[in-house]
Design a protein around this motif. Structure first.
Motif, PDB file in Angstrom:
ATOM      1  N   ILE A   1       0.825  -1.207   0.000  1.00  0.00           N
ATOM      2  CA  ILE A   1       0.000   0.000   0.000  1.00  0.00           C
ATOM      3  C   ILE A   1       0.858   1.256   0.000  1.00  0.00           C
ATOM      4  O   ILE A   1       0.602   2.206  -0.756  1.00  0.00           O
ATOM      5  CB  ILE A   1      -0.962  -0.004   1.210  1.00  0.00           C
ATOM      6  CG1 ILE A   1      -1.921  -1.197   1.112  1.00  0.00           C
ATOM      7  CG2 ILE A   1      -1.738   1.308   1.274  1.00  0.00           C
ATOM      8  CD1 ILE A   1      -2.851  -1.303   2.295  1.00  0.00           C
ATOM      9  N   ALA A   2       1.881   1.276   0.845  1.00  0.00           N
ATOM     10  CA  ALA A   2       2.718   2.471   0.985  1.00  0.00           C
ATOM     11  C   ALA A   2       3.357   2.907  -0.333  1.00  0.00           C
ATOM     12  O   ALA A   2       3.243   4.077  -0.730  1.00  0.00           O
ATOM     13  CB  ALA A   2       3.789   2.242   2.056  1.00  0.00           C
TER      14      ALA A   2
ATOM     15  N   ALA B   1       2.424   2.287  -3.324  1.00  0.00           N
ATOM     16  CA  ALA B   1       1.373   2.686  -4.256  1.00  0.00           C
ATOM     17  C   ALA B   1       0.904   4.106  -3.963  1.00  0.00           C
ATOM     18  O   ALA B   1       0.745   4.934  -4.867  1.00  0.00           O
ATOM     19  CB  ALA B   1       0.199   1.708  -4.184  1.00  0.00           C
ATOM     20  N   VAL B   2       0.697   4.408  -2.678  1.00  0.00           N
ATOM     21  CA  VAL B   2       0.260   5.760  -2.286  1.00  0.00           C
ATOM     22  C   VAL B   2       1.344   6.785  -2.597  1.00  0.00           C
ATOM     23  O   VAL B   2       1.076   7.874  -3.128  1.00  0.00           O
ATOM     24  CB  VAL B   2      -0.099   5.791  -0.786  1.00  0.00           C
ATOM     25  CG1 VAL B   2      -0.365   7.224  -0.329  1.00  0.00           C
ATOM     26  CG2 VAL B   2      -1.305   4.906  -0.509  1.00  0.00           C
TER      27      VAL B   2
ATOM     28  N   VAL C   1       1.431   7.477  -6.338  1.00  0.00           N
ATOM     29  CA  VAL C   1       0.311   8.321  -6.774  1.00  0.00           C
ATOM     30  C   VAL C   1       0.608   9.786  -6.463  1.00  0.00           C
ATOM     31  O   VAL C   1       0.423  10.670  -7.317  1.00  0.00           O
ATOM     32  CB  VAL C   1      -1.002   7.869  -6.110  1.00  0.00           C
ATOM     33  CG1 VAL C   1      -2.097   8.901  -6.333  1.00  0.00           C
ATOM     34  CG2 VAL C   1      -1.445   6.514  -6.658  1.00  0.00           C
ATOM     35  N   LEU C   2       1.058  10.062  -5.233  1.00  0.00           N
ATOM     36  CA  LEU C   2       1.388  11.439  -4.852  1.00  0.00           C
ATOM     37  C   LEU C   2       2.556  11.970  -5.680  1.00  0.00           C
ATOM     38  O   LEU C   2       2.554  13.133  -6.109  1.00  0.00           O
ATOM     39  CB  LEU C   2       1.732  11.498  -3.363  1.00  0.00           C
ATOM     40  CG  LEU C   2       0.579  11.200  -2.392  1.00  0.00           C
ATOM     41  CD1 LEU C   2       1.102  11.178  -0.960  1.00  0.00           C
ATOM     42  CD2 LEU C   2      -0.524  12.245  -2.533  1.00  0.00           C
TER      43      LEU C   2
END
Length: 385
Positions: free
Chosen positions: A322-323, A325-326, A329-330
């Motif tokens: 998850i980390a 991926a986030v 995106v940012l």
């Protein structure tokens, strides 16, 4: 050309004068979007065409129907090194010809530069399609060398096209530079989708490559035809005719209410319906833009602390999926947003006669930053992680 403290009275609206042409149906905006896609076609399609190139460079001593030729134990030296060679063959001519294009803005007409660049790219893509039809198993070394030469020529032409398109867009209101950037962003997505479709719709890597590069050729031809249409549109002629911009008078107001545009060309640099306004924050001239751009360096340690393997020195702090991926995106959002603002604001600091040069120069520094980042990433992964 204009006094920075006093607006030229020749550009003030007069009663009964002819109005500013409109970008009807946003055709000009769409053309710049399509040109934006075309500027990065070589990089996007070659880097996403790994399936095709891995087959062309496979170990030919393996059985003919062997499908696991990309496994590490079966990979050839050409397969392992292809992407590294691709990056070098793409980046170096890109930066060099970006610079040469900037120098050539006063020596070679913009139209000539763009036409030569697009025609060169069309010919190279056509030759790539021909190679997809040929059996190159017995001359892989020559195919590898020819492919790299094509990539060098293609990215040199792409650099000239990119600088020319940004130079051209800088003559228009800022949203048209944003249109080019948006097209470039979509081009990467389009190449990935085209690659997926080509693999799913064909039975082998050769057919996939043929279908895949044909899509690129068609898109590039459409972009070229769209560029040829541009001079036929009144809105485009109005913004590219410098003599008309300096001497024409018209009635009307700043329809986009762009308070951050240069006041001395407010009437000539802004048109269009409110629906097509581009949201801009920070505003033009704000110190927040360079601050936010530099602050993106925080993404380097964030990515390093993800579960990047192999690593030798540093610990992993984000061991889930998850980390990263986030963070990605940012990272992608801030990159696209801030770089678009820079490309929009840059030409606004230049005099009208220097806008094309300013747009080309902005494009050069954008490519230079990408190239420097690519080389820095190699050092980072080899010595620090």
């Amino acid at each position: 050309m204009y006094d920075s403290d006093q607006e030229s009275t020749s550009l003030l609206p007069r009663k009964g004068a002819i109005g500013v042409p409109k970008d009807r149906l946003k055709i000009v905006y769409a053309i710049f979007y399509l040109l934006g896609i075309g500027t990065l076609l070589p990089w996007n399609f070659f880097i996403n065409g790994k399936h095709y190139f891995m087959y062309k460079l496979r170990n030919i001593t393996l059985p003919k129907n062997f499908t696991e030729y990309i496994k590490p134990e079966y990979e050839t030296d050409f397969q392992v090194s292809f992407e590294s060679y691709l990056a070098v063959a793409a980046m170096l001519p890109n930066v060099l010809f970006m610079f040469l294009n900037t120098v050539a803005t006063r020596l070679i007409r913009l139209k000539i530069r763009i036409i030569i660049a697009v025609c060169t790219m069309i010919l190279i893509f056509a030759s790539t399609i021909v190679f997809a039809l040929l059996n190159t198993d017995m001359w892989q070394v020559e195919f590898f060398a020819i492919t790299l030469v094509c990539i060098v020529i293609m990215n040199a032409a792409s650099a000239v096209l990119q600088g020319g398109v940004f130079g051209l867009a800088s003559m228009f209101p800022p949203r048209y530079s944003q249109s080019v950037m948006a097209g470039q962003g979509f081009g990467g997505t389009m190449a990935a989708i085209a690659n997926i479709i080509s693999i799913a719709a064909t039975k082998d890597a050769l057919q996939s490559g043929l279908f895949y590069f044909s899509i690129a050729l068609i898109v590039l031809i459409l972009a070229f035809l769209a560029y040829l249409i541009l001079p036929c549109l009144k809105f485009a002629r109005y913004h590219t005719d410098k003599k008309s911009l300096r001497t024409s008078t018209f009635n009307g107001i700043d329809e986009t209410n762009d308070n951050d545009t240069k006041s001395n060309v407010a009437f000539t640099k802004t048109t269009g319906a409110p629906l097509w306004r581009v949201y801009r924050m920070p505003k033009f001239g704000s110190n927040w833009l360079p601050f936010l751009s530099v602050s993106r360096i925080i993404f380097i340690p964030l990515f390093i602390f993800c579960n990047f393997q192999p690593r030798q020195h540093l610990n992993v702090y984000f061991d889930n999926d998850i980390a990263p991926a986030v963070i990605m995106v940012l990272f992608a959002f801030t990159n696209g947003y801030l770089s678009t603002l820079c490309m929009m604001y840059g030409p606004m600091n230049a005099q009208e006669e220097d806008e094309e040069t300013a747009g080309a120069l902005m494009s050069f520094f954008l490519a230079l930053g990408l190239t420097a980042g690519s080389f820095f990433s190699f050092l980072l992964s080899k010595y620090l992680i």
